[in-house]
Design a protein around this motif. Structure first.
Motif, PDB file in Angstrom:
ATOM      1  N   ILE A 198     -22.347 -11.194  22.591  1.00 42.15           N
ATOM      2  CA  ILE A 198     -21.402 -11.666  21.801  1.00 42.15           C
ATOM      3  C   ILE A 198     -21.710 -11.313  20.077  1.00 42.15           C
ATOM      4  O   ILE A 198     -20.862 -11.793  18.926  1.00 42.15           O
ATOM      5  N   ASP A 199     -21.290  -9.279  20.114  1.00 42.39           N
ATOM      6  CA  ASP A 199     -21.030  -8.062  18.764  1.00 42.39           C
ATOM      7  C   ASP A 199     -19.752  -8.230  19.066  1.00 42.39           C
ATOM      8  O   ASP A 199     -20.030  -7.665  20.131  1.00 42.39           O
ATOM      9  N   THR A 200     -18.838  -9.116  18.631  1.00 43.88           N
ATOM     10  CA  THR A 200     -17.318  -8.337  18.779  1.00 43.88           C
ATOM     11  C   THR A 200     -16.214  -7.733  17.777  1.00 43.88           C
ATOM     12  O   THR A 200     -15.890  -7.820  17.432  1.00 43.88           O
ATOM     13  N   GLY A 201     -17.732  -6.966  17.192  1.00 42.48           N
ATOM     14  CA  GLY A 201     -17.132  -6.003  16.397  1.00 42.48           C
ATOM     15  C   GLY A 201     -16.182  -6.408  14.725  1.00 42.48           C
ATOM     16  O   GLY A 201     -15.780  -6.440  14.217  1.00 42.48           O
ATOM     17  N   ALA A 202     -17.163  -7.142  13.962  1.00 40.72           N
ATOM     18  CA  ALA A 202     -17.126  -7.872  13.088  1.00 40.72           C
ATOM     19  C   ALA A 202     -16.970  -6.938  12.336  1.00 40.72           C
ATOM     20  O   ALA A 202     -15.760  -7.377  11.225  1.00 40.72           O
ATOM     21  N   TYR A 203     -16.856  -5.763  12.452  1.00 39.95           N
ATOM     22  CA  TYR A 203     -17.115  -5.045  11.372  1.00 39.95           C
ATOM     23  C   TYR A 203     -15.823  -4.057  11.481  1.00 39.95           C
ATOM     24  O   TYR A 203     -15.038  -3.296  10.736  1.00 39.95           O
ATOM     25  N   VAL A 204     -14.919  -3.964  12.421  1.00 38.54           N
ATOM     26  CA  VAL A 204     -14.255  -2.974  13.720  1.00 38.54           C
ATOM     27  C   VAL A 204     -12.889  -3.725  13.800  1.00 38.54           C
ATOM     28  O   VAL A 204     -11.947  -3.679  13.770  1.00 38.54           O
ATOM     29  N   HIS A 205     -13.262  -4.988  14.594  1.00 38.16           N
ATOM     30  CA  HIS A 205     -12.084  -5.682  14.733  1.00 38.16           C
ATOM     31  C   HIS A 205     -11.798  -6.745  14.131  1.00 38.16           C
ATOM     32  O   HIS A 205     -10.908  -7.183  14.117  1.00 38.16           O
ATOM     33  N   GLY A 206     -12.576  -7.805  12.940  1.00 38.05           N
ATOM     34  CA  GLY A 206     -12.598  -8.730  12.090  1.00 38.05           C
ATOM     35  C   GLY A 206     -12.936  -9.549  12.783  1.00 38.05           C
ATOM     36  O   GLY A 206     -11.889 -10.427  12.307  1.00 38.05           O
ATOM     37  N   ARG A 207     -13.554  -9.857  13.571  1.00 40.26           N
ATOM     38  CA  ARG A 207     -13.734 -10.427  14.803  1.00 40.26           C
ATOM     39  C   ARG A 207     -15.307 -11.220  15.381  1.00 40.26           C
ATOM     40  O   ARG A 207     -16.534 -10.556  15.590  1.00 40.26           O
ATOM     41  N   LEU A 208     -15.676 -12.292  14.376  1.00 38.41           N
ATOM     42  CA  LEU A 208     -17.382 -12.228  14.606  1.00 38.41           C
ATOM     43  C   LEU A 208     -17.465 -14.229  15.132  1.00 38.41           C
ATOM     44  O   LEU A 208     -16.626 -15.170  15.257  1.00 38.41           O
ATOM     45  N   THR A 209     -17.916 -14.142  15.972  1.00 40.33           N
ATOM     46  CA  THR A 209     -18.182 -14.848  17.220  1.00 40.33           C
ATOM     47  C   THR A 209     -19.908 -15.335  17.390  1.00 40.33           C
ATOM     48  O   THR A 209     -20.591 -14.974  17.350  1.00 40.33           O
ATOM     49  N   ALA A 210     -19.880 -16.600  17.964  1.00 42.19           N
ATOM     50  CA  ALA A 210     -21.293 -17.400  17.922  1.00 42.19           C
ATOM     51  C   ALA A 210     -20.912 -18.222  19.523  1.00 42.19           C
ATOM     52  O   ALA A 210     -19.571 -19.011  19.626  1.00 42.19           O
ATOM     53  N   ILE A 211     -22.086 -18.393  19.642  1.00 40.64           N
ATOM     54  CA  ILE A 211     -21.820 -19.041  20.836  1.00 40.64           C
ATOM     55  C   ILE A 211     -21.970 -20.208  20.910  1.00 40.64           C
ATOM     56  O   ILE A 211     -23.666 -20.710  20.449  1.00 40.64           O
ATOM     57  N   GLY A 212     -21.736 -21.797  21.391  1.00 45.99           N
ATOM     58  CA  GLY A 212     -22.477 -22.993  21.036  1.00 45.99           C
ATOM     59  C   GLY A 212     -23.130 -23.312  22.891  1.00 45.99           C
ATOM     60  O   GLY A 212     -22.818 -23.190  24.082  1.00 45.99           O
ATOM     61  N   LEU A 213     -24.384 -23.761  22.669  1.00 44.68           N
ATOM     62  CA  LEU A 213     -25.068 -23.990  24.234  1.00 44.68           C
ATOM     63  C   LEU A 213     -25.553 -25.531  23.914  1.00 44.68           C
ATOM     64  O   LEU A 213     -26.730 -25.499  22.892  1.00 44.68           O
ATOM     65  N   GLN A 214     -25.245 -26.214  25.378  1.00 45.93           N
ATOM     66  CA  GLN A 214     -26.062 -27.320  24.739  1.00 45.93           C
ATOM     67  C   GLN A 214     -25.841 -28.202  26.572  1.00 45.93           C
ATOM     68  O   GLN A 214     -24.971 -28.035  26.957  1.00 45.93           O
ATOM     69  N   GLY A 215     -27.162 -28.263  27.230  1.00 46.56           N
ATOM     70  CA  GLY A 215     -27.402 -28.043  28.515  1.00 46.56           C
ATOM     71  C   GLY A 215     -26.440 -27.252  29.204  1.00 46.56           C
ATOM     72  O   GLY A 215     -27.233 -26.650  28.679  1.00 46.56           O
ATOM     73  N   SER A 216     -25.512 -27.643  29.931  1.00 46.16           N
ATOM     74  CA  SER A 216     -25.102 -26.067  30.920  1.00 46.16           C
ATOM     75  C   SER A 216     -23.655 -26.429  30.198  1.00 46.16           C
ATOM     76  O   SER A 216     -23.086 -24.749  30.526  1.00 46.16           O
ATOM     77  N   GLU A 217     -23.419 -26.669  29.141  1.00 46.93           N
ATOM     78  CA  GLU A 217     -21.886 -26.576  28.995  1.00 46.93           C
ATOM     79  C   GLU A 217     -22.429 -25.133  27.964  1.00 46.93           C
ATOM     80  O   GLU A 217     -23.401 -25.119  26.475  1.00 46.93           O
ATOM     81  N   ARG A 218     -21.429 -24.380  27.297  1.00 47.32           N
ATOM     82  CA  ARG A 218     -21.126 -23.183  26.669  1.00 47.32           C
ATOM     83  C   ARG A 218     -20.102 -23.413  25.851  1.00 47.32           C
ATOM     84  O   ARG A 218     -19.082 -23.547  27.008  1.00 47.32           O
ATOM     85  N   TRP A 219     -19.677 -23.082  24.750  1.00 44.44           N
ATOM     86  CA  TRP A 219     -18.727 -22.800  24.170  1.00 44.44           C
ATOM     87  C   TRP A 219     -18.499 -21.922  22.814  1.00 44.44           C
ATOM     88  O   TRP A 219     -19.946 -21.379  22.811  1.00 44.44           O
ATOM     89  N   PHE A 220     -17.112 -21.131  23.062  1.00 38.37           N
ATOM     90  CA  PHE A 220     -17.196 -19.420  21.661  1.00 38.37           C
ATOM     91  C   PHE A 220     -16.260 -20.622  20.488  1.00 38.37           C
ATOM     92  O   PHE A 220     -15.640 -21.360  20.429  1.00 38.37           O
ATOM     93  N   ILE A 221     -16.965 -20.190  19.311  1.00 38.60           N
ATOM     94  CA  ILE A 221     -16.249 -20.441  18.487  1.00 38.60           C
ATOM     95  C   ILE A 221     -16.296 -19.166  17.017  1.00 38.60           C
ATOM     96  O   ILE A 221     -17.398 -17.895  17.369  1.00 38.60           O
ATOM     97  N   GLN A 222     -14.644 -18.622  16.858  1.00 43.37           N
ATOM     98  CA  GLN A 222     -15.378 -17.350  16.465  1.00 43.37           C
ATOM     99  C   GLN A 222     -13.914 -17.319  14.880  1.00 43.37           C
ATOM    100  O   GLN A 222     -13.151 -18.139  14.888  1.00 43.37           O
TER     101      GLN A 222
END
Length: 236
Positions: A198-222
């Motif tokens: 989840i390193d989406t290049g905050a300083y290169v592409h201007g995109r900072l990413t987090a992944i949410g994890l709860q049980g079997s569920e996964r989602w991204f917040i950017q």
């Protein structure tokens, strides 16, 4: 959350988005894991460190040491390491602690190293030194760069955890846990059967990413930089 690299603006927006997302979920307790490389390259490393410490005073945050945190700590002790630190984004970190830009550009190496040590509070050095090699939560293992395949988790070396790329990235087998990592930049999160990067290049592409994890569920917040500012996106 992936590598921040001094992008306080993206970090602030992603913090707000995470807290809003968490408030809307059925969760009595949540844990934030920062995957390292909070500093270097971007313009506001000192601000990122201060904001991270403030956030951790209000909720549980686990900190993993990245290779850039390691470089800073070694650079404060060894002049050769300090020279390398400057080449890989350390100069921006020093500037973020208020040193005069002209001095930073013109000073002799020994003088600049001494000025850095004086400018960065010892509390910040101690805070960064306290970052962990890895964090295990259930079936997930959080680490900055990755781990060495076919090596038990308890025998992983800190250097590998902070620096490795191959043979970790191309390994298709099991690791003993599902790995969540940063360090290697991809434009979008890289989801594999055994890991997610989840390193989406905050300083290169201007995109900072987090992944949410709860049980079997996964989602991204950017938090994403665009022509009109910074926008936040949430996606499965």
């Amino acid at each position: 959350m992936g590598d921040i690299h001094g992008r306080l603006d993206l970090f602030e927006q992603l913090i707000d988005a995470i807290e809003r997302d968490n408030a809307g979920r059925d969760s009595s307790q949540s844990i934030v894991v920062l995957l390292g490389d909070l500093i270097d390259r971007g313009p506001a490393s000192a601000g990122v460190i201060a904001r991270a410490r403030q956030w951790a005073s209000k909720r549980r945050v686990e900190f993993i040491q990245g290779n850039h945190e390691e470089m800073l700590l070694v650079a404060a002790r060894k002049l050769d390491a300090f020279r390398s630190f400057l080449k890989f984004g350390g100069r921006e970190t020093i500037l973020s602690y208020g040193l005069d830009p002209a001095f930073v550009m013109e000073a002799e190496l020994e003088d600049l190293q001494r000025a850095m040590i004086e400018a960065i509070p010892q509390d910040d050095f101690d805070f960064i030194d306290s970052f962990q090699k890895m964090v295990r939560l259930g079936d997930y293992l959080f680490v900055h760069a990755g781990i060495r395949p076919d090596t038990p988790l308890e025998h992983q070396l800190g250097h590998d955890c902070r620096w490795i790329r191959e043979p970790f990235l191309s390994h298709n087998g099991e690791f003993g846990a599902f790995i969540v990592h940063g360090h290697t930049i991809t434009e979008e999160p890289e989801m594999r059967a055994n890991r997610v990067g989840i390193d989406t290049g905050a300083y290169v592409h201007g995109r900072l990413t987090a992944i949410g994890l709860q049980g079997s569920e996964r989602w991204f917040i950017q938090a994403c930089e665009n022509e009109s500012g910074i926008s936040v996106q949430v996606a499965a």
